[in-house]
Design a protein around this motif. Sequence first.
Motif, PDB file in Angstrom:
ATOM      1  N   GLN A 209      53.652  61.518  82.677  1.00 48.68           N
ATOM      2  CA  GLN A 209      53.777  60.256  83.415  1.00 48.68           C
ATOM      3  C   GLN A 209      53.535  59.047  82.520  1.00 48.68           C
ATOM      4  OE1 GLN A 209      51.429  60.476  87.026  1.00 48.68           O
ATOM      5  NE2 GLN A 209      52.693  62.113  87.878  1.00 48.68           N
ATOM      6  N   ASN A 210      52.553  59.128  81.631  1.00 51.22           N
ATOM      7  CA  ASN A 210      52.324  58.018  80.705  1.00 51.22           C
ATOM      8  C   ASN A 210      53.494  57.859  79.735  1.00 51.22           C
ATOM      9  OD1 ASN A 210      49.836  57.456  81.858  1.00 51.22           O
ATOM     10  ND2 ASN A 210      48.692  58.719  80.409  1.00 51.22           N
ATOM     11  N   GLY A 211      54.061  58.986  79.311  1.00 52.52           N
ATOM     12  CA  GLY A 211      55.211  58.927  78.418  1.00 52.52           C
ATOM     13  C   GLY A 211      56.413  58.288  79.081  1.00 52.52           C
ATOM     14  N   LEU A 212      56.654  58.620  80.337  1.00 51.93           N
ATOM     15  CA  LEU A 212      57.766  58.016  81.069  1.00 51.93           C
ATOM     16  C   LEU A 212      57.558  56.513  81.231  1.00 51.93           C
ATOM     17  CD1 LEU A 212      58.246  60.785  83.779  1.00 51.93           C
ATOM     18  CD2 LEU A 212      59.990  60.063  82.133  1.00 51.93           C
ATOM     19  N   LYS A 213      56.361  56.109  81.605  1.00 52.61           N
ATOM     20  CA  LYS A 213      56.088  54.681  81.801  1.00 52.61           C
ATOM     21  C   LYS A 213      56.190  53.911  80.491  1.00 52.61           C
ATOM     22  CE  LYS A 213      52.225  55.447  84.145  1.00 52.61           C
ATOM     23  NZ  LYS A 213      50.988  55.241  84.947  1.00 52.61           N
ATOM     24  N   SER A 214      55.717  54.513  79.407  1.00 51.88           N
ATOM     25  CA  SER A 214      55.772  53.812  78.123  1.00 51.88           C
ATOM     26  C   SER A 214      57.199  53.614  77.641  1.00 51.88           C
ATOM     27  CB  SER A 214      54.961  54.579  77.071  1.00 51.88           C
ATOM     28  OG  SER A 214      55.602  55.797  76.721  1.00 51.88           O
ATOM     29  N   ARG A 215      58.116  54.454  78.119  1.00 49.26           N
ATOM     30  CA  ARG A 215      59.527  54.322  77.738  1.00 49.26           C
ATOM     31  C   ARG A 215      60.335  53.560  78.787  1.00 49.26           C
ATOM     32  NH1 ARG A 215      61.303  59.402  74.006  1.00 49.26           N
ATOM     33  NH2 ARG A 215      59.224  60.085  73.347  1.00 49.26           N
ATOM     34  N   GLY A 216      59.639  52.936  79.714  1.00 50.57           N
ATOM     35  CA  GLY A 216      60.299  52.030  80.648  1.00 50.57           C
ATOM     36  C   GLY A 216      60.897  52.671  81.874  1.00 50.57           C
ATOM     37  N   PHE A 217      60.529  53.900  82.200  1.00 52.10           N
ATOM     38  CA  PHE A 217      61.060  54.548  83.390  1.00 52.10           C
ATOM     39  C   PHE A 217      60.221  54.192  84.611  1.00 52.10           C
ATOM     40  CE2 PHE A 217      62.900  57.220  80.088  1.00 52.10           C
ATOM     41  CZ  PHE A 217      64.183  57.419  80.572  1.00 52.10           C
ATOM     42  N   ASN A 218      60.897  54.104  85.730  1.00 51.58           N
ATOM     43  CA  ASN A 218      60.249  53.804  87.007  1.00 51.58           C
ATOM     44  C   ASN A 218      59.835  55.107  87.677  1.00 51.58           C
ATOM     45  OD1 ASN A 218      59.436  52.926  89.523  1.00 51.58           O
ATOM     46  ND2 ASN A 218      61.491  52.339  90.211  1.00 51.58           N
ATOM     47  N   ILE A 219      58.533  55.363  87.768  1.00 52.71           N
ATOM     48  CA  ILE A 219      58.056  56.559  88.448  1.00 52.71           C
ATOM     49  C   ILE A 219      57.346  56.196  89.751  1.00 52.71           C
ATOM     50  CG2 ILE A 219      57.883  57.829  86.276  1.00 52.71           C
ATOM     51  CD1 ILE A 219      54.819  57.575  86.508  1.00 52.71           C
ATOM     52  N   GLY A 220      57.598  54.997  90.240  1.00 59.10           N
ATOM     53  CA  GLY A 220      57.012  54.575  91.501  1.00 59.10           C
ATOM     54  C   GLY A 220      55.505  54.460  91.403  1.00 59.10           C
ATOM     55  N   ASP A 221      54.827  54.770  92.505  1.00 61.68           N
ATOM     56  CA  ASP A 221      53.364  54.665  92.514  1.00 61.68           C
ATOM     57  C   ASP A 221      52.716  56.031  92.748  1.00 61.68           C
ATOM     58  OD1 ASP A 221      54.216  54.913  95.104  1.00 61.68           O
ATOM     59  OD2 ASP A 221      53.058  53.235  95.900  1.00 61.68           O
ATOM     60  N   THR A 222      53.328  57.058  92.178  1.00 60.12           N
ATOM     61  CA  THR A 222      52.726  58.380  92.294  1.00 60.12           C
ATOM     62  C   THR A 222      51.302  58.384  91.739  1.00 60.12           C
ATOM     63  OG1 THR A 222      52.914  60.719  91.679  1.00 60.12           O
ATOM     64  CG2 THR A 222      53.736  59.131  90.083  1.00 60.12           C
ATOM     65  N   ASN A 223      50.414  59.058  92.439  1.00 56.68           N
ATOM     66  CA  ASN A 223      49.054  59.262  91.932  1.00 56.68           C
ATOM     67  C   ASN A 223      48.673  60.734  92.074  1.00 56.68           C
ATOM     68  OD1 ASN A 223      48.882  59.236  94.707  1.00 56.68           O
ATOM     69  ND2 ASN A 223      47.241  57.727  94.832  1.00 56.68           N
ATOM     70  N   THR A 224      49.692  61.585  91.905  1.00 52.00           N
ATOM     71  CA  THR A 224      49.521  63.032  91.989  1.00 52.00           C
ATOM     72  C   THR A 224      50.365  63.682  90.901  1.00 52.00           C
ATOM     73  OG1 THR A 224      51.393  63.389  93.488  1.00 52.00           O
ATOM     74  CG2 THR A 224      49.264  62.832  94.490  1.00 52.00           C
ATOM     75  N   CYS A 225      50.443  64.998  90.944  1.00 49.67           N
ATOM     76  CA  CYS A 225      51.244  65.727  89.950  1.00 49.67           C
ATOM     77  C   CYS A 225      52.739  65.515  90.142  1.00 49.67           C
ATOM     78  CB  CYS A 225      50.936  67.220  90.028  1.00 49.67           C
ATOM     79  SG  CYS A 225      49.209  67.630  89.757  1.00 49.67           S
ATOM     80  N   VAL A 226      53.175  65.309  91.360  1.00 56.59           N
ATOM     81  CA  VAL A 226      54.598  65.097  91.628  1.00 56.59           C
ATOM     82  C   VAL A 226      55.066  63.874  90.851  1.00 56.59           C
ATOM     83  CG1 VAL A 226      56.339  64.644  93.381  1.00 56.59           C
ATOM     84  CG2 VAL A 226      54.384  66.120  93.919  1.00 56.59           C
ATOM     85  N   THR A 227      56.123  64.047  90.053  1.00 59.73           N
ATOM     86  CA  THR A 227      56.578  62.987  89.155  1.00 59.73           C
ATOM     87  C   THR A 227      58.025  62.620  89.456  1.00 59.73           C
ATOM     88  OG1 THR A 227      55.076  63.817  87.439  1.00 59.73           O
ATOM     89  CG2 THR A 227      56.815  62.304  86.738  1.00 59.73           C
ATOM     90  N   PRO A 228      58.250  61.552  90.232  1.00 59.78           N
ATOM     91  CA  PRO A 228      59.611  61.101  90.509  1.00 59.78           C
ATOM     92  C   PRO A 228      60.066  60.097  89.448  1.00 59.78           C
ATOM     93  CG  PRO A 228      58.075  59.860  91.854  1.00 59.78           C
ATOM     94  CD  PRO A 228      57.246  60.795  90.987  1.00 59.78           C
ATOM     95  N   VAL A 229      61.321  60.184  89.086  1.00 62.76           N
ATOM     96  CA  VAL A 229      61.924  59.196  88.187  1.00 62.76           C
ATOM     97  C   VAL A 229      63.089  58.568  88.944  1.00 62.76           C
ATOM     98  CG1 VAL A 229      63.078  58.782  85.994  1.00 62.76           C
ATOM     99  CG2 VAL A 229      61.240  60.495  86.145  1.00 62.76           C
ATOM    100  N   TYR A 230      63.009  57.244  89.172  1.00 63.62           N
ATOM    101  CA  TYR A 230      64.013  56.545  89.963  1.00 63.62           C
ATOM    102  C   TYR A 230      65.034  55.859  89.045  1.00 63.62           C
ATOM    103  CZ  TYR A 230      60.562  57.082  93.718  1.00 63.62           C
ATOM    104  OH  TYR A 230      59.669  57.592  94.618  1.00 63.62           O
ATOM    105  N   LEU A 231      66.306  56.131  89.324  1.00 65.31           N
ATOM    106  CA  LEU A 231      67.402  55.499  88.594  1.00 65.31           C
ATOM    107  C   LEU A 231      68.398  54.942  89.607  1.00 65.31           C
ATOM    108  CD1 LEU A 231      67.961  58.373  86.014  1.00 65.31           C
ATOM    109  CD2 LEU A 231      66.867  56.183  85.519  1.00 65.31           C
TER     110      LEU A 231
END
Length: 422
Positions: free
Chosen positions: A316-338
């Motif tokens: 999740q930190n890697g996705l956010k650092s590369r500019g991906f939108n993962i919403g406001d997940t605060n669990t293991c479930v990791t959504p990537v919105y495009l």
Amino acid sequence: MVKDLFERIQNNKGPLGKWASQAEGYYVFPKLEGELGPRMQFHGREILNWSINDYLGLANHPEVRQADADAAQQYGAAYPMGARMMSGHTNIHEQLEKELAEFVMKESAYLLNFGYQGMVSIIDALVTKNDIIVYDVDSHACIIDGVRLHMGKRFTYKHNDIESMEKNLQRATKMAQETGGGILFITEGVFGMRGQQGKLKEIVALKDKYNFRLLVDDAHGFGTLGKTGAGAGEEQGVQDGIDVYFSTFAKSMANIGAFVAADKDIIDYLKYNLRSQMFAKALPMIQTVGSLKRLRMIRTMPELKHKLWENVNALQNGLKSRGFNIGDTNTCVTPVYLNGSIPEAMMLVNDLRENYHIFLSIVVYPVIPKGIILLRMIPTASHTLQDIEETLDAFEAVREKLTNGTYLRIASENTVDMSEER
């Protein structure tokens, strides 16, 4: 003249079924082969898999495999025969229920054959036509189907919206005063698409103002959240405020079955009124013994959850650092919105699978709004940091192709049906 019942079915395949000729066997109903884990086989080649809910990596753990094999050797696949109430009851079933209740800090628990049918039946058993149900608009399909059986009034509130919860509790309170019934409030510990925790702490606090009972579906929280892994209620410090706690074995336990836990008088009532269990064969001994082994491993091996969260945070930190939108997940479930259409989503996923050898779930309309592509990832304790880096690099590549129109062009050239309005 009476219309042929099947005419509608033949003319309208439904919002997902209309894509069957293009999607079946690849985008939907895909066949993953090989041993369960991060690396499996798809269409004859190895892929990196982000689409199984084996959070703690127990599905292929040698101790688990041995326990399942030993149970199969001792009991076979049929034992016990019959429903629990009639001839399918055993000491092992009771022992598993006892340890599940202790783990989630409830007085009593009852085993269910399947999570989906169990939740439908729990809702049906808890309410009468005079009672009112209040539930989250983004609830899982099993909750929605359970609510559909309810012959009384029900109100939905905006997803995780406290103001909307209160408004509908006020409506429910007024209605219950007229009918002489009570109120059942339903939410999830973790919402499986967006990865958000239900606002259990805030909901429990509302009990000071409104008289309702709280049912929580914690399928994705059990084993992954809380100090001991007891779920979202433990994570938020309000497990005592959950009146009826439910979870499936299909996630962290990597098995078949489910359970419901509550005060003893409530479980005693459900045991004699859950139609899906009263009239169904008992959970086979292979699953019962196997779940007991899995539960004991969860309780005694905290390193499983620690490794899971190491991977979750890295992904999740890697996705956010590369500019991906993962919403406001605060669990293991990791959504990537495009942003993109269903045809573009199909081309993107095809590219991920064929050229980057990455397999994950794609979620599109009608599950989420039109114009949005949701790539849903489930990190597990079995994944490695190398798996994560490989995936992050692939995501950057496919995002560029989506943005520059490559997938739209490929979809048009391959005569993919571009209509999303039928």
